[in-house]
Design an enzyme around this catalytic site. Structure first.
Site, PDB file in Angstrom:
ATOM      1  CE  LYS A 177      -3.905   1.793   2.777  1.00  0.00           C
ATOM      2  NZ  LYS A 177      -4.753   1.529   3.958  1.00  0.00           N
TER       3      LYS A 177
ATOM      4  CB  SER B   2      -8.244   3.154   2.853  1.00  0.00           C
ATOM      5  OG  SER B   2      -7.372   2.601   3.820  1.00  0.00           O
TER       6      SER B   2
ATOM      7  CB  SER C 286      -8.345   0.178   5.677  1.00  0.00           C
ATOM      8  OG  SER C 286      -9.086   1.338   5.460  1.00  0.00           O
TER       9      SER C 286
HETATM   10  N1  GLN Z   1     -13.327   3.453   6.124  1.00  0.00           N
HETATM   11  C1  GLN Z   1     -12.777   3.874   7.370  1.00  0.00           C
HETATM   12  C2  GLN Z   1     -12.378   5.326   7.292  1.00  0.00           C
HETATM   13  O1  GLN Z   1     -12.580   5.905   6.297  1.00  0.00           O
HETATM   14  C3  GLN Z   1     -11.590   3.026   7.718  1.00  0.00           C
HETATM   15  C4  GLN Z   1     -10.389   3.366   6.968  1.00  0.00           C
HETATM   16  C5  GLN Z   1      -9.185   2.615   7.417  1.00  0.00           C
HETATM   17  O2  GLN Z   1      -9.290   1.570   8.055  1.00  0.00           O
HETATM   18  N2  GLN Z   1      -8.041   3.166   7.104  1.00  0.00           N
HETATM   19  O3  GLN Z   1     -11.870   5.897   8.198  1.00  0.00           O
END
Ligand code: GLN
Length: 485
Positions: free
Chosen positions: A78, A153, A177
């Site tokens: 990532k 994400s 995420s």
């Molecule tokens: N979807 C969640 C957010 O937008 C989690 C994102 C994540 O785990 N980085 O914060």
């Protein structure tokens, strides 16, 4: 079968017997990326030259007969992992030309094993999002249906594994995420316990929730990847000094006699029918394998999303203050003074969701609101953690859906942030509790989209969830299905 279709543990065997070289394998993955990524968009940066250099070093080590588990295995990261001399954008305009001078700890550990770094993967900007639509480098497409999101994400990390563009990948999980995109892309993703993997050299979103973890083709690969990056790191004060178990060795213990808790707050009316049916079948399979299931209660679940969006945005507003155009990243300066330069750089560099989060977080921390929002959220967080600890007095594992629906269509939720935030309703509590959870494929929707189930473990109970997921996986066929690409 193509080399790129094989799992890490299968590739390991071929590399060790020298039936294939890491260079050959790396070239196969680079070709696969070149052929398929125009349809998926999983990669922000590919690093052909360094990948082949890594591969040659790996081949030398393999020939010398002292290979580590990931020696010669092509991986991708990532784009939130700081990588020496390789552009690291966090999918943001503000870092679009940032080339870090060092590797973070997880990356260094992979490099010490002589793994091969194929490139850096697309994501939601600064890991804020559930669909990968918040990237400054384009939306990633779900390899199972390119009209759908891959989740987020770590959408690039899950899509790349599903599209067989890398042996395995690393993602990060702050509120879901890793697990949510793994579920949407039909691959295995694990969020370790907070403190299990070092966060040193990982761009911070919400520091008390962020955790590094693997995305992989199957459970065994996930165990190998976790073993490679887990462990105490003096450079991360929140990493925990506990020995790292042999996760791969723990896999085969089965689920006989294991107690699995089903939290009643997670099996609610209105849950997507395909998800409900698929999870019900998975529960039955685990029972047939000898696990016992009991109902448990996590009574503060309903406050988790609200609590998360106060704590995560508060921490983000503070973490993102460092992007000021001075030390690194984009600088917009037309000579009107320091404050003007800050404002212009941040206005041009951050995307709309990141700005929304900074505003929400700054508001929640402002004087007069701090007690009512941030402090209250911290108290609720303690109650949520206590719910899990109480439940784990009675059960070994907690089983839930990963997401309330399968992958949704690109554009479907962009106009309604609240709907988007609710897609993490089943994953967020695990981060707030600081414990571990994984997503393992357990079926398909009527539209042919993958569905994952979540197995949650006690703090530092990664072995138990891996062992349960492995037993389930061995008894089913889901991990053998490949995205049609
Ligand atoms: N979807 C969640 C957010 O937008 C989690 C994102 C994540 O785990 N980085 O914060």
């Amino acid at each position: 079968m193509a080399l790129t279709d094989l799992t890490v543990h299968e590739l390991q065997a071929l590399l060790r017997t020298r039936e294939i070289s890491s260079r050959e394998l790396t070239l196969a993955f680079l070709k696969r990326i070149a052929d398929t990524d125009k349809h998926i968009g999983a990669f922000i940066t590919t690093c052909e030259k360094t990948a082949l250099e890594n591969a040659d070093r790996a081949d030398a080590r393999l020939s010398a007969g002292n290979a580590a588990p990931l020696t010669g295995i092509p991986l991708a990261l990532k784009d939130i992992f700081i990588t020496e001399d390789i552009r690291t954008t966090c999918a943001s305009q503000i870092l679009d030309n940032f080339i870090p001078p060092y590797n973070g700890t997880a990356v260094r550990k992979l490099m010490e094993q002589e793994a091969v770094l194929l490139g850096k993967l697309n994501m939601d900007e600064f890991a804020m999002g559930s669909s990968n639509e918040n990237s400054a480098f384009g939306t990633v497409k779900n390899p199972w249906n390119r009209e759908c999101v891959p989740g987020g994400s770590s959408g690039g990390s899950a899509a790349a594994v599903a599209a067989r563009q890398a042996g395995a990948t690393l993602g990060t999980d702050t509120g879901g995420s890793i697990r949510q995109p793994a579920s949407h892309c039909g691959v295995v993703g694990l969020k370790p316990t907070y403190g299990r993997v070092s966060r040193y050299g990982v761009v911070a979103y919400a520091s008390s929730l962020d955790q590094v973890g693997p995305v992989a083709r199957d459970v065994e690969d996930c165990a190998i990847m976790l073993g490679a990056v887990a462990g105490y790191d003096p450079a991360d004060s929140t990493s925990i000094n506990l020995p790292v178990p042999d996760y791969q060795a723990a896999l085969k213990q089965g689920v006989k006699g294991l107690k699995i808790g089903l939290p009643k707050e997670y099996f609610i009316e209105g849950l997507d029918a395909d998800i409900q049916q698929t999870i019900d079948k998975a529960i039955n399979t685990l029972r047939e394998l000898g696990a016992e299931t009991v109902e448990v209660s996590l009574p503060h679940t309903e406050y988790a999303v609200a609590c998360y969006y106060l704590i995560a945005t508060a921490e983000a507003s503070s973490n993102l203050a460092r992007y000021d155009g001075v030390r690194y990243g984009k600088r917009m300066d037309d000579g009107r003074g320091l404050i003007d330069m800050y404002m212009k750089s941040r206005a041009a560099g951050f995307g709309p969701e990141v700005k929304r989060r900074i505003m929400l977080g700054t508001y929640a921390l402002s004087s007069g609101y701090y007690d009512a929002y941030y402090l209250k959220a911290q108290k609720v967080r303690t109650l949520i953690r206590q719910d899990f600890l109480d439940a784990f007095n009675h059960v070994d594992v907690i089983l839930t859906p990963v997401a309330p629906t399968p992958a949704f269509r690109i554009g479907e939720k962009t106009a309604d942030p609240l709907q988007m935030y609710l897609s993490d309703i089943f994953t967020i509590p695990v981060n707030l509790a600081g414990t571990c959870g994984l997503s393992v494929p357990c079926g398909f929707s009527r539209d042919g989209l993958p569905i994952g189930m979540q197995l949650i473990g006690r703090p530092f109970g990664e072995e138990t969830i891996l062992q349960s997921a492995y037993a389930y996986e061995q008894a089913t066929e889901w991990h053998r299905h490949s995205a049609p690409l």
